[in-house]
Design an enzyme around this catalytic site. Structure first.
Site, mmCIF file in Angstrom:
data_model
loop_
_atom_site.group_PDB
_atom_site.id
_atom_site.type_symbol
_atom_site.label_atom_id
_atom_site.label_comp_id
_atom_site.label_asym_id
_atom_site.label_seq_id
_atom_site.Cartn_x
_atom_site.Cartn_y
_atom_site.Cartn_z
ATOM 1 N N LYS A 67 1.734 -52.095 -95.796
ATOM 2 C CA LYS A 67 1.843 -52.045 -97.268
ATOM 3 C C LYS A 67 2.441 -50.748 -97.784
ATOM 4 C CE LYS A 67 -1.892 -55.333 -97.729
ATOM 5 N NZ LYS A 67 -3.045 -55.841 -98.494
ATOM 6 N N ASP A 104 -2.814 -57.203 -104.900
ATOM 7 C CA ASP A 104 -4.176 -57.048 -104.347
ATOM 8 C C ASP A 104 -5.116 -56.449 -105.376
ATOM 9 O OD1 ASP A 104 -2.895 -55.899 -101.171
ATOM 10 O OD2 ASP A 104 -3.668 -57.884 -101.696
HETATM 11 C C1 DHK Z 1 -3.363 -60.409 -96.892
HETATM 12 C C2 DHK Z 1 -3.295 -59.486 -97.887
HETATM 13 O O1 DHK Z 1 -4.104 -58.429 -97.905
HETATM 14 C C3 DHK Z 1 -2.398 -59.670 -99.041
HETATM 15 O O2 DHK Z 1 -2.059 -58.437 -99.651
HETATM 16 C C4 DHK Z 1 -1.167 -60.445 -98.677
HETATM 17 C C5 DHK Z 1 -2.239 -61.317 -96.623
HETATM 18 C C6 DHK Z 1 -1.535 -61.707 -97.899
HETATM 19 C C7 DHK Z 1 -2.642 -62.508 -95.746
HETATM 20 O O3 DHK Z 1 -1.913 -63.491 -95.776
HETATM 21 O O4 DHK Z 1 -3.629 -62.388 -95.035
HETATM 22 O O5 DHK Z 1 -0.437 -60.763 -99.836
#
Ligand code: DHK
Length: 265
Positions: A67, A104
């Site tokens: 991220k 998020d």
């Molecule tokens: C998990 C996250 O923490 C999100 O920020 C993503 C991802 C999706 C997952 O698909 O597990 O957008």
């Protein structure tokens, strides 16, 4: 057909393809295009942006541990993501610019706003921890960050967060205790030394694990102590609904997206 995917490592556990492909097929006539959403196990975060273009994607989600790479490799970051320094959603704009967002943060907050928590302890200091810490602070909740190592804590300290290394932390009561580490995702570990975690959880109103779909050791310990607990499933849906709203250029109301996603997960 427009292509989308989620980048991460690990990624096989991700439910994002399931939920996004369901809503792409549910709303294809209203959004005016067919969408396909896959998953991609990325080895090197430095190659995130070039891989996005190689796959000819229209958008993507980014998860652990990339991220912050997504933040630095965006052409522009909009919303709270620009303050957090962590991006989990990319949208291709004008066929070449990558616009970054963090869904998020608001996604997490939507799952706890009815509880009126005043204090929160976040265990971990990665991209997901940043999103949670910043939104809680912006909503007036007193946040404390606890991490096993000094790395990643610097940016929290520079932004005025109360931070501790777990081996010197004196346990105290928090309304909300959040596991924002990968502990339990690929292993059977706890995010903290067990005795310390027990002492912290005993005074908590809720134990929240950002990991979803797995009864992690963190959640099992909370249940053993009869502490109210949540996994990351509701947050996954909330952040995915906000991301899909961006992927479909706001052509579908957020509540309709959320309702449809809840049918499949
Ligand atoms: C998990 C996250 O923490 C999100 O920020 C993503 C991802 C999706 C997952 O698909 O597990 O957008």
């Amino acid at each position: 057909m427009r292509q989308f995917c989620v980048f991460g490592n690990p990624i096989a556990h991700s439910k994002s393809p399931l939920i996004h492909n369901f809503v792409f097929s549910s709303f294809s006539s209203q959004i005016g295009f067919e969408g396909f959403y896959g998953q991609y196990l990325l080895e090197d975060g430095e190659k995130l942006r070039q891989t996005f273009y190689q796959l000819e994607l229209s958008g993507a989600n980014i998860t652990v541990p990339f991220k912050e790479y997504a933040y630095t490799q965006s052409d522009e970051v909009k919303g709270i993501g620009s303050r957090i320094g962590s991006v989990n959603t990319w949208v291709l704009e004008d066929n070449h610019r990558l616009i970054g967002y963090n869904t998020d943060a608001e996604g997490f907050y939507q799952t706890i706003l009815d509880y009126n928590f005043q204090t929160a302890l976040i265990i971990g200091a990665g991209g997901s921890a940043k999103a949670v810490a910043y939104i809680l602070k912006e909503k007036g909740i007193k946040v404390c960050i606890l991490n096993r190592s000094k790395n990643h804590l610097e940016s929290f300290i520079q932004n005025g967060f109360e931070c501790y290394l777990s081996d010197v932390f004196m346990p105290r009561a928090f309304d909300l205790v959040i596991n924002a580490t990968p502990a339990g995702l690929k292993d059977t570990g706890l995010p903290l030394q067990e005795m310390l975690l027990r002492q912290i959880l005993l005074d908590a109103k809720m134990a929240y694990d950002l990991i979803y779909g797995i009864s992690t050791p963190f959640l099992k310990l909370a249940k053993e102590l009869n502490i109210l607990s949540r996994d990351g499933k509701d947050m996954l849906i909330e952040q995915a609904a906000l991301a899909f709203e961006l992927f479909c250029k706001h052509k579908i109301p957020l509540e309709s997206i959320r309702k449809q996603m809840k049918l499949i997960l």
